[in-house]
Design an enzyme around this catalytic site. Structure first.
Site, mmCIF file in Angstrom:
data_model
loop_
_atom_site.group_PDB
_atom_site.id
_atom_site.type_symbol
_atom_site.label_atom_id
_atom_site.label_comp_id
_atom_site.label_asym_id
_atom_site.label_seq_id
_atom_site.Cartn_x
_atom_site.Cartn_y
_atom_site.Cartn_z
ATOM 1 N N GLY A 50 0.844 -1.189 0.000
ATOM 2 C CA GLY A 50 0.000 0.000 0.000
ATOM 3 C C GLY A 50 0.876 1.234 0.000
ATOM 4 N N GLN A 55 3.362 9.942 1.190
ATOM 5 C CA GLN A 55 4.644 9.230 1.303
ATOM 6 C C GLN A 55 5.573 9.531 0.123
ATOM 7 O OE1 GLN A 55 2.617 5.258 2.272
ATOM 8 N NE2 GLN A 55 4.531 5.115 3.433
ATOM 9 N N HIS A 162 -2.183 7.695 7.264
ATOM 10 C CA HIS A 162 -1.204 8.569 6.594
ATOM 11 C C HIS A 162 -1.859 9.878 6.142
ATOM 12 C CE1 HIS A 162 2.560 6.334 6.344
ATOM 13 N NE2 HIS A 162 1.966 5.256 5.854
HETATM 14 O O1 GNR Z 1 4.085 -2.531 2.533
HETATM 15 C C1 GNR Z 1 3.461 -2.372 3.579
HETATM 16 N N1 GNR Z 1 3.160 -3.444 4.339
HETATM 17 C C2 GNR Z 1 2.292 -3.395 5.410
HETATM 18 C C3 GNR Z 1 2.266 -4.491 6.275
HETATM 19 C C4 GNR Z 1 1.414 -4.498 7.340
HETATM 20 C C5 GNR Z 1 0.560 -3.448 7.560
HETATM 21 C C6 GNR Z 1 0.578 -2.349 6.715
HETATM 22 C C7 GNR Z 1 1.440 -2.331 5.640
HETATM 23 S S1 GNR Z 1 1.443 -0.957 4.573
HETATM 24 C C8 GNR Z 1 3.094 -1.010 4.022
HETATM 25 C C9 GNR Z 1 3.359 0.054 2.981
HETATM 26 C C10 GNR Z 1 3.168 1.430 3.581
HETATM 27 O O2 GNR Z 1 3.965 1.965 4.289
HETATM 28 N N2 GNR Z 1 2.026 2.001 3.352
HETATM 29 O O3 GNR Z 1 1.761 3.207 3.899
HETATM 30 NI NI NI Z 2 2.877 3.313 5.730
#
Ligand code: GNR
Ligand code: NI
Length: 192
Positions: A50, A55, A162
């Site tokens: 995600g 970001q 975020h």
């Molecule tokens: O890649 C991501 N893995 C993840 C694992 C567990 C809970 C949330 C995440 S989101 C993260 C990528 C990210 O920082 N998204 O804001």
């Molecule tokens: Ni994150």
């Protein structure tokens, strides 16, 4: 499409941006779609599941996600990580969320070991509602309502935090949060 730099908490300038509250998108136009394309490419390259626009330094309420072929529903959503599988998006399932809102959250709470591309190499457990009902605009600007659970629910709530300037480490104790930031700073020093 372009890969953009992901902001991280090892420096003050990035941290200041990550703490900002993102602004609603007026219309899902080609400019917003170009941002979503870049975000998806950046997320795949990282790799991550995600990414919120803030970001990559763009403070608009835009999120991309791809859980690949991970289980999207149910309790058993934490399959044992297999070496080399984190970056396997062979079964791509890109999702786009503009101006997302949570219109309902379950009382039932779900704990999951989270990570964040803005807090690299640090993982800790966060508790959140296990199921949420979402309202958002999709890639085409169409209004959608959808109920999600499992890893999907974890990830979308992490991403929506975020948009409010909140990182997953903000849900932890001050001691843990300071330790996490210190670790990221140390890694950044070693990489420099
Ligand atoms: O890649 C991501 N893995 C993840 C694992 C567990 C809970 C949330 C995440 S989101 C993260 C990528 C990210 O920082 N998204 O804001
Ligand atoms: Ni994150």
């Amino acid at each position: 499409m372009a890969i953009r730099r992901i902001l991280t908490v090892d420096n003050a300038a990035d941290t200041a941006v990550l703490k900002q509250i993102s602004a609603p998108v007026a219309e899902v136009d080609d400019g917003v779609r170009a941002l979503m394309d870049d975000m998806l490419e950046t997320m795949y390259a990282a790799p991550g599941i995600g990414l919120a626009a803030v970001q990559v330094g763009d403070v608009r309420r835009v999120i991309v996600m791809d859980l690949g072929d991970r289980v999207l529903e149910g309790e058993d959503v934490a399959p044992e990580p297999v070496e080399g599988e984190a970056e396997d998006h062979s079964r791509r399932n890109p999702r786009y969320f503009v101006n997302p809102e949570i219109v309902w959250a379950s009382d039932e709470i779900y704990a999951y070991e989270e990570g964040c591309l803005s807090v690299p190499e640090y993982f800790d457990e966060v508790e959140r509602p296990g199921k949420v009902r979402l309202r958002y605009l999709d890639y085409d600007g169409k209004a959608v309502e959808e109920e999600v659970e499992g890893l999907f629910a974890v990830c979308i709530q992490h991403e929506m935090d975020h948009l409010e300037g909140v990182l997953f480490i903000d849900h932890l104790s001050r001691l843990k949060r300071e330790r996490a930031v210190a670790k990221v700073k140390k890694l950044a020093r070693m990489a420099a």
